[in-house]
Design a protein around this motif. Sequence first.
Motif, PDB file in Angstrom:
ATOM      1  N   UNK A   1       0.843  -1.196   0.000  1.00 16.03           N
ATOM      2  CA  UNK A   1       0.000   0.000   0.000  1.00 16.03           C
ATOM      3  C   UNK A   1       0.878   1.246   0.000  1.00 16.03           C
ATOM      4  N   UNK A   2       0.435   2.265  -0.716  1.00 17.52           N
ATOM      5  CA  UNK A   2       1.095   3.564  -0.686  1.00 17.52           C
ATOM      6  C   UNK A   2       0.150   4.545  -0.007  1.00 17.52           C
ATOM      7  N   UNK A   3       0.626   5.138   1.064  1.00 15.78           N
ATOM      8  CA  UNK A   3      -0.153   6.121   1.818  1.00 15.78           C
ATOM      9  C   UNK A   3       0.316   7.504   1.387  1.00 15.78           C
ATOM     10  N   UNK A   4      -0.606   8.296   0.840  1.00 14.73           N
ATOM     11  CA  UNK A   4      -0.296   9.665   0.453  1.00 14.73           C
ATOM     12  C   UNK A   4      -0.724  10.568   1.608  1.00 14.73           C
ATOM     13  N   UNK A   5       0.235  11.238   2.217  1.00 10.40           N
ATOM     14  CA  UNK A   5      -0.042  12.053   3.398  1.00 10.40           C
ATOM     15  C   UNK A   5       0.404  13.488   3.151  1.00 10.40           C
ATOM     16  N   UNK A   6      -0.183  14.418   3.874  1.00 11.52           N
ATOM     17  CA  UNK A   6       0.157  15.833   3.748  1.00 11.52           C
ATOM     18  C   UNK A   6       1.424  16.115   4.559  1.00 11.52           C
ATOM     19  N   UNK A   7       2.531  16.323   3.878  1.00 13.91           N
ATOM     20  CA  UNK A   7       3.825  16.538   4.540  1.00 13.91           C
ATOM     21  C   UNK A   7       3.912  17.895   5.233  1.00 13.91           C
ATOM     22  N   UNK A   8       2.950  18.780   5.002  1.00 18.04           N
ATOM     23  CA  UNK A   8       2.933  20.081   5.663  1.00 18.04           C
ATOM     24  C   UNK A   8       2.019  20.088   6.884  1.00 18.04           C
ATOM     25  N   UNK A   9       1.474  18.956   7.236  1.00 20.18           N
ATOM     26  CA  UNK A   9       0.543  18.839   8.361  1.00 20.18           C
ATOM     27  C   UNK A   9       1.241  18.127   9.520  1.00 20.18           C
ATOM     28  N   UNK A  10       1.402  18.788  10.653  1.00 17.10           N
ATOM     29  CA  UNK A  10       2.080  18.152  11.788  1.00 17.10           C
ATOM     30  C   UNK A  10       1.415  16.847  12.229  1.00 17.10           C
ATOM     31  N   UNK A  11       0.097  16.798  12.256  1.00 16.50           N
ATOM     32  CA  UNK A  11      -0.594  15.572  12.645  1.00 16.50           C
ATOM     33  C   UNK A  11      -0.330  14.460  11.641  1.00 16.50           C
ATOM     34  N   UNK A  12      -0.374  14.782  10.362  1.00 21.68           N
ATOM     35  CA  UNK A  12      -0.137  13.783   9.314  1.00 21.68           C
ATOM     36  C   UNK A  12       1.282  13.221   9.395  1.00 21.68           C
ATOM     37  N   UNK A  13       2.241  14.091   9.634  1.00 18.61           N
ATOM     38  CA  UNK A  13       3.638  13.659   9.745  1.00 18.61           C
ATOM     39  C   UNK A  13       3.813  12.795  10.992  1.00 18.61           C
ATOM     40  N   UNK A  14       3.168  13.185  12.085  1.00 16.61           N
ATOM     41  CA  UNK A  14       3.207  12.386  13.315  1.00 16.61           C
ATOM     42  C   UNK A  14       2.651  10.989  13.049  1.00 16.61           C
ATOM     43  N   UNK A  15       1.504  10.901  12.354  1.00 10.56           N
ATOM     44  CA  UNK A  15       0.905   9.602  12.046  1.00 10.56           C
ATOM     45  C   UNK A  15       1.768   8.796  11.079  1.00 10.56           C
ATOM     46  N   UNK A  16       2.448   9.481  10.165  1.00  6.52           N
ATOM     47  CA  UNK A  16       3.388   8.798   9.259  1.00  6.52           C
ATOM     48  C   UNK A  16       4.461   8.085  10.071  1.00  6.52           C
ATOM     49  N   UNK A  17       5.063   8.809  11.018  1.00  8.51           N
ATOM     50  CA  UNK A  17       6.110   8.211  11.856  1.00  8.51           C
ATOM     51  C   UNK A  17       5.552   7.047  12.673  1.00  8.51           C
ATOM     52  N   UNK A  18       4.335   7.202  13.183  1.00 12.44           N
ATOM     53  CA  UNK A  18       3.701   6.137  13.966  1.00 12.44           C
ATOM     54  C   UNK A  18       3.505   4.893  13.092  1.00 12.44           C
ATOM     55  N   UNK A  19       2.983   5.085  11.877  1.00 10.08           N
ATOM     56  CA  UNK A  19       2.774   3.946  10.969  1.00 10.08           C
ATOM     57  C   UNK A  19       4.090   3.226  10.677  1.00 10.08           C
ATOM     58  N   UNK A  20       5.156   3.979  10.466  1.00  9.39           N
ATOM     59  CA  UNK A  20       6.437   3.364  10.134  1.00  9.39           C
ATOM     60  C   UNK A  20       7.032   2.567  11.299  1.00  9.39           C
ATOM     61  N   UNK A  21       6.664   2.904  12.535  1.00 11.00           N
ATOM     62  CA  UNK A  21       7.170   2.174  13.699  1.00 11.00           C
ATOM     63  C   UNK A  21       6.392   0.887  13.977  1.00 11.00           C
ATOM     64  N   UNK A  22       5.247   0.702  13.346  1.00  7.28           N
ATOM     65  CA  UNK A  22       4.397  -0.455  13.620  1.00  7.28           C
ATOM     66  C   UNK A  22       4.849  -1.675  12.806  1.00  7.28           C
ATOM     67  N   UNK A  23       4.721  -2.881  13.384  1.00 10.74           N
ATOM     68  CA  UNK A  23       4.964  -4.091  12.589  1.00 10.74           C
ATOM     69  C   UNK A  23       3.899  -4.185  11.484  1.00 10.74           C
ATOM     70  N   UNK A  24       4.358  -4.384  10.260  1.00 13.30           N
ATOM     71  CA  UNK A  24       3.451  -4.368   9.110  1.00 13.30           C
ATOM     72  C   UNK A  24       3.247  -5.766   8.534  1.00 13.30           C
ATOM     73  N   UNK A  25       1.992  -6.122   8.316  1.00 15.70           N
ATOM     74  CA  UNK A  25       1.656  -7.354   7.600  1.00 15.70           C
ATOM     75  C   UNK A  25       1.674  -7.102   6.097  1.00 15.70           C
ATOM     76  N   UNK A  26       1.320  -5.893   5.721  1.00 16.35           N
ATOM     77  CA  UNK A  26       1.365  -5.442   4.329  1.00 16.35           C
ATOM     78  C   UNK A  26       2.276  -4.219   4.312  1.00 16.35           C
ATOM     79  N   UNK A  27       3.337  -4.241   3.520  1.00 12.97           N
ATOM     80  CA  UNK A  27       4.266  -3.103   3.504  1.00 12.97           C
ATOM     81  C   UNK A  27       3.578  -1.793   3.112  1.00 12.97           C
ATOM     82  N   UNK A  28       3.948  -0.739   3.826  1.00  8.35           N
ATOM     83  CA  UNK A  28       3.418   0.597   3.564  1.00  8.35           C
ATOM     84  C   UNK A  28       4.531   1.489   3.033  1.00  8.35           C
TER      85      UNK A  28
END
Length: 136
Positions: free
Chosen positions: A8-35
């Motif tokens: 999956x490709x997640x398109x996130x708003x890189x100018x949004x602090x919340x979106x960037x925070x959630x991006x980092x959170x997603x990357x720290x999680x164990x993934x069954x499907x690569x993001x």
Amino acid sequence: MPIPVRRLTVLYDADCPLCVHLRHWLLRQPQLVPLDLVPAGSHEARRRFPALDHESTLREITVVGDRGQVYRETSAWIVCLWALADHRAKAHWLATPTGQPFARVTVLAAAKWREALKGPGEPCEAGRCEAPGPPG
């Protein structure tokens, strides 16, 4: 027959602090499907998905599957959770008629918080954004 999702490709708003925070959170999680997390509206996003409405991806989270599946808003958040080892069961529940209202309210609340955090013309400095604590 449904098309299996292998990436999956997640398109996130890189100018949004919340979106960037959630991006980092997603990357720290164990993934069954690569993001793959790609800034919405970026050159890379346009190269990968030339037919996508890139203006809309800046307004709402958009997730694209490796076979062209497109998920937006609430469905996009649910599919992100589905891709994570520790959150797949929650994603299945959120996709049910019982869970969908909860998922929708959560996405709407996040959108309101995002608006409040981002404000007009406030890009992140040097690509590094931090989400502040909850409002109030």
